[in-house]
Design a protein around this motif. Sequence first.
Motif, PDB file in Angstrom:
ATOM      1  N   ALA A 137      11.947   3.779   4.280  1.00 22.03           N
ATOM      2  CA  ALA A 137      12.454   3.572   2.925  1.00 22.03           C
ATOM      3  C   ALA A 137      11.530   4.193   1.880  1.00 22.03           C
ATOM      4  CB  ALA A 137      12.635   2.080   2.656  1.00 22.03           C
ATOM      5  N   VAL A 138      10.239   4.207   2.146  1.00 22.72           N
ATOM      6  CA  VAL A 138       9.282   4.807   1.218  1.00 22.72           C
ATOM      7  C   VAL A 138       9.382   6.331   1.235  1.00 22.72           C
ATOM      8  CG1 VAL A 138       6.818   5.149   0.760  1.00 22.72           C
ATOM      9  CG2 VAL A 138       7.680   2.861   1.297  1.00 22.72           C
ATOM     10  N   ASN A 148      12.011   8.372   2.473  1.00 22.67           N
ATOM     11  CA  ASN A 148      13.309   9.028   2.334  1.00 22.67           C
ATOM     12  C   ASN A 148      14.177   8.245   1.342  1.00 22.67           C
ATOM     13  OD1 ASN A 148      16.008   9.977   2.730  1.00 22.67           O
ATOM     14  ND2 ASN A 148      15.452  10.703   4.781  1.00 22.67           N
ATOM     15  N   PRO A 149      14.568   8.865   0.229  1.00 26.46           N
ATOM     16  CA  PRO A 149      15.357   8.149  -0.790  1.00 26.46           C
ATOM     17  C   PRO A 149      16.740   7.717  -0.300  1.00 26.46           C
ATOM     18  CG  PRO A 149      15.263  10.491  -1.292  1.00 26.46           C
ATOM     19  CD  PRO A 149      14.301  10.258  -0.167  1.00 26.46           C
ATOM     20  N   HIS A 150      17.180   8.254   0.845  1.00 27.34           N
ATOM     21  CA  HIS A 150      18.491   7.882   1.390  1.00 27.34           C
ATOM     22  C   HIS A 150      18.412   6.637   2.276  1.00 27.34           C
ATOM     23  CE1 HIS A 150      20.147  11.613  -0.114  1.00 27.34           C
ATOM     24  NE2 HIS A 150      19.191  12.296   0.489  1.00 27.34           N
ATOM     25  N   VAL A 151      17.200   6.102   2.469  1.00 28.27           N
ATOM     26  CA  VAL A 151      17.002   4.936   3.317  1.00 28.27           C
ATOM     27  C   VAL A 151      16.629   3.735   2.451  1.00 28.27           C
ATOM     28  CG1 VAL A 151      15.664   3.930   5.209  1.00 28.27           C
ATOM     29  CG2 VAL A 151      16.241   6.373   5.243  1.00 28.27           C
ATOM     30  N   LYS A 152      17.340   2.644   2.613  1.00 25.44           N
ATOM     31  CA  LYS A 152      17.031   1.376   1.949  1.00 25.44           C
ATOM     32  C   LYS A 152      16.833   0.311   3.022  1.00 25.44           C
ATOM     33  CE  LYS A 152      17.678   3.352  -2.023  1.00 25.44           C
ATOM     34  NZ  LYS A 152      16.504   3.728  -2.853  1.00 25.44           N
ATOM     35  N   HIS A 153      15.947  -0.636   2.751  1.00 28.18           N
ATOM     36  CA  HIS A 153      15.670  -1.659   3.751  1.00 28.18           C
ATOM     37  C   HIS A 153      15.321  -2.982   3.098  1.00 28.18           C
ATOM     38  CE1 HIS A 153      12.800  -3.585   6.850  1.00 28.18           C
ATOM     39  NE2 HIS A 153      14.040  -3.791   7.245  1.00 28.18           N
ATOM     40  N   ILE A 154      15.903  -4.045   3.645  1.00 28.55           N
ATOM     41  CA  ILE A 154      15.512  -5.397   3.265  1.00 28.55           C
ATOM     42  C   ILE A 154      15.224  -6.191   4.532  1.00 28.55           C
ATOM     43  CG2 ILE A 154      17.946  -6.165   3.126  1.00 28.55           C
ATOM     44  CD1 ILE A 154      16.960  -8.144   0.924  1.00 28.55           C
ATOM     45  N   LEU A 175       0.819  -1.210   0.000  1.00 25.85           N
ATOM     46  CA  LEU A 175       0.000   0.000   0.000  1.00 25.85           C
ATOM     47  C   LEU A 175       0.853   1.260   0.000  1.00 25.85           C
ATOM     48  CD1 LEU A 175      -2.854  -0.954   2.523  1.00 25.85           C
ATOM     49  CD2 LEU A 175      -2.816  -1.187   0.036  1.00 25.85           C
ATOM     50  N   GLN A 176       1.883   1.268   0.850  1.00 23.84           N
ATOM     51  CA  GLN A 176       2.672   2.500   0.999  1.00 23.84           C
ATOM     52  C   GLN A 176       3.560   2.764  -0.212  1.00 23.84           C
ATOM     53  OE1 GLN A 176       4.445   1.680   4.807  1.00 23.84           O
ATOM     54  NE2 GLN A 176       2.523   2.033   5.889  1.00 23.84           N
ATOM     55  N   VAL A 177       4.170   1.721  -0.779  1.00 29.00           N
ATOM     56  CA  VAL A 177       4.904   1.918  -2.023  1.00 29.00           C
ATOM     57  C   VAL A 177       3.939   2.345  -3.121  1.00 29.00           C
ATOM     58  CG1 VAL A 177       6.325   0.798  -3.795  1.00 29.00           C
ATOM     59  CG2 VAL A 177       6.723   0.288  -1.381  1.00 29.00           C
ATOM     60  N   GLY A 178       2.702   1.872  -3.031  1.00 31.34           N
ATOM     61  CA  GLY A 178       1.670   2.229  -3.998  1.00 31.34           C
ATOM     62  C   GLY A 178       1.013   3.572  -3.744  1.00 31.34           C
ATOM     63  N   GLY A 179       1.554   4.357  -2.823  1.00 31.77           N
ATOM     64  CA  GLY A 179       1.080   5.722  -2.647  1.00 31.77           C
ATOM     65  C   GLY A 179       0.089   5.947  -1.533  1.00 31.77           C
ATOM     66  N   HIS A 180      -0.325   4.896  -0.824  1.00 29.02           N
ATOM     67  CA  HIS A 180      -1.252   5.089   0.287  1.00 29.02           C
ATOM     68  C   HIS A 180      -0.466   5.581   1.500  1.00 29.02           C
ATOM     69  CE1 HIS A 180      -4.978   4.545   2.493  1.00 29.02           C
ATOM     70  NE2 HIS A 180      -4.333   3.890   3.440  1.00 29.02           N
ATOM     71  N   PRO A 181      -0.882   6.681   2.135  1.00 24.43           N
ATOM     72  CA  PRO A 181      -0.059   7.279   3.194  1.00 24.43           C
ATOM     73  C   PRO A 181      -0.032   6.459   4.476  1.00 24.43           C
ATOM     74  CG  PRO A 181      -2.160   8.423   3.019  1.00 24.43           C
ATOM     75  CD  PRO A 181      -2.108   7.461   1.867  1.00 24.43           C
ATOM     76  N   GLN A 236      10.089  14.158  10.298  1.00 26.57           N
ATOM     77  CA  GLN A 236      11.419  13.901  10.851  1.00 26.57           C
ATOM     78  C   GLN A 236      12.151  12.858  10.005  1.00 26.57           C
ATOM     79  OE1 GLN A 236      10.975  13.180  15.053  1.00 26.57           O
ATOM     80  NE2 GLN A 236      13.172  13.099  15.387  1.00 26.57           N
ATOM     81  N   VAL A 237      11.416  11.823   9.551  1.00 26.03           N
ATOM     82  CA  VAL A 237      12.010  10.790   8.698  1.00 26.03           C
ATOM     83  C   VAL A 237      12.479  11.408   7.382  1.00 26.03           C
ATOM     84  CG1 VAL A 237      11.528   8.696   7.370  1.00 26.03           C
ATOM     85  CG2 VAL A 237      10.670   8.907   9.705  1.00 26.03           C
ATOM     86  N   ARG A 238      11.638  12.222   6.779  1.00 23.54           N
ATOM     87  CA  ARG A 238      11.992  12.839   5.492  1.00 23.54           C
ATOM     88  C   ARG A 238      13.235  13.718   5.608  1.00 23.54           C
ATOM     89  NH1 ARG A 238       6.283  13.732   5.569  1.00 23.54           N
ATOM     90  NH2 ARG A 238       5.185  12.307   4.119  1.00 23.54           N
ATOM     91  N   ASP A 239      13.434  14.303   6.771  1.00 20.59           N
ATOM     92  CA  ASP A 239      14.542  15.251   6.958  1.00 20.59           C
ATOM     93  C   ASP A 239      15.866  14.580   7.328  1.00 20.59           C
ATOM     94  OD1 ASP A 239      12.838  17.321   6.370  1.00 20.59           O
ATOM     95  OD2 ASP A 239      12.407  17.810   8.467  1.00 20.59           O
ATOM     96  N   LEU A 240      15.867  13.264   7.545  1.00 17.88           N
ATOM     97  CA  LEU A 240      17.111  12.588   7.907  1.00 17.88           C
ATOM     98  C   LEU A 240      18.140  12.719   6.787  1.00 17.88           C
ATOM     99  CD1 LEU A 240      15.766   9.274   9.523  1.00 17.88           C
ATOM    100  CD2 LEU A 240      16.942  11.136  10.705  1.00 17.88           C
ATOM    101  N   GLU A 241      19.357  13.035   7.168  1.00 18.96           N
ATOM    102  CA  GLU A 241      20.433  13.189   6.197  1.00 18.96           C
ATOM    103  C   GLU A 241      21.441  12.059   6.355  1.00 18.96           C
ATOM    104  OE1 GLU A 241      22.077  17.044   6.718  1.00 18.96           O
ATOM    105  OE2 GLU A 241      20.301  18.096   5.953  1.00 18.96           O
ATOM    106  N   GLY A 242      22.006  11.627   5.248  1.00 19.63           N
ATOM    107  CA  GLY A 242      22.961  10.523   5.267  1.00 19.63           C
ATOM    108  C   GLY A 242      22.433   9.358   4.465  1.00 19.63           C
TER     109      GLY A 242
END
Length: 532
Positions: free
Chosen positions: A142-143, A145-151, A94-100, A110-116
């Motif tokens: 991960a959805v 913030n583009p700087h966050v990846k998760h598996i 749902l969230q990758v598909g755009g549902h908030p 706060q998540v969106r503003d994380l740097e690194g």
Amino acid sequence: MLEASLASQLKTLLEKVIQPIELVSTLDDGPKSAELGALLDEIAGMSDLVSHSRTGDDPRRPSFAIRRVGTDIEVQFAGIPLGHEFTSLVLALLQVGGHPSKEDAALLAQVRDLEGDFYFETYFSLSCQNCPDVVQALNVMAVLNPHVKHIAIEGSLFQDEVDARGIMAVPTVFLNGEPFGSGRMNLEQIVGKLDTGAAERTATAISEKDPFDVLVVGGGPAGATAAIYAARKGIRTGVVSERFGGQVLDTMGIENFASVPYTEGPKFAAELENHVRQYDVDIMNVQNAAKLTPAEVEGGLVEVELASGARLLSKSVILSTGARWRAMNVPGENEYRNKGVTYCPHCDGPLFKGKRVAVIGGGNSGVEAAIDLAGIVAHVTLVEFDSQLRADDVLQRKLRSLPNVDILLSTLSTEVLGDGAKVTGLAYTDRTTDASHTVDLDGVFVQIGLLPNTEWLSGTVDLTPRGEIVVDDHGRTSVPGVFAAGDCTTAPYKQIIVAAGAGATAALGAFDHLIRTSVPSDAGSPVEVAVS
């Protein structure tokens, strides 16, 4: 592959998808890959906005990514996220598909503003009720913030990887290849570890709050019920909680709460929090109480100081801090915690498949753990201090019928042995002969009861020698204006429904206290009204 009712529910939920998503799988010729491929095909067939391609090149097989088409927004799973992780799969779709996300807007900002750059790997088991919180939190990050990846990695399918990394408890999280955390964590806690200024900002904001009429310390069944009863009286109510739900979050199945034939701890805890949020209650999560200062005069304000340094004032306080698993308090226990020493057989049991483990404790919890583990591990040694098991007869009969279980009675555990990286055995003394022995093991599951979370109250309210808060039948403690409820008190039965009832009692007691102390001493006698 999915049951008809589950498939129907998922198809309905996928109607919330507004952005096209692609399921990109990496499979091999094994049966698990075939199972995952069939699942992803089924999901793709439920929505025109979902497709499945088998073009992935991840080294872990089976695995797949959920990717928003035309973007780099994605989350990944290695394994088959069913069981407790099915909800994580649904939310990721749902969230990758755009549902908030429904998380607090300020926290999401706060998540969106994380740097690194943050690359998270989470190891989970399908039977772990603590894992979904971590998986879902990191997927949200991960959805957003583009700087966050998760598996998220199903540990039992990648045993060589688990062994190589020394993972002996779930959930275990690595960040950029280094250990980040183990055990239940929510989004707020994870962000707090990454955003080092968050704790100070939160403490400042909490300290600026106006005094409460009722401040509840603890968010388990007792605290949640107390908050509901207080808020329904129309008085200013706050809740301070390390983790909303408390020990219920670590409970597998609940079958004895009246009107609820069956539920699971995390679901029950989520419903508790949702119910509290229906009212005007100020919930302050991820906060530990550190000090209680009674009011200086009758009807004055009680102060609660938090570990963060924040201070809260309230006309009354309800203590519902619950209890935690009791530790053995032997050498090696702390050193090898989460390296073979564990307190949750449901969560961590699958990581010990084919290995030798011990269960410490012969009550219902210990015997149930030994029975569950016997179906997974090679051998279970149950260790009981007493001369007999204390579990229900039906559980004892089941335990004794299992061929891969040994029972040691009148046995004192003296040391957890290890090689510096993991558990290798347990040292114990036979209490009937005083002879010392060791047994080779890969894991130790501790199930020896509960310890009330009341150390911070020593010298403030009356406690029993066991650390339980002494309360009367109205939930009153020895300190005026301070009430208590639940497993941290002298209540004789540590049950969810008992704690909830005690929370209601404490809230009603606090309200009665507020009514009586709000009347000025010089208000005079009430006017008598004759009734004919």
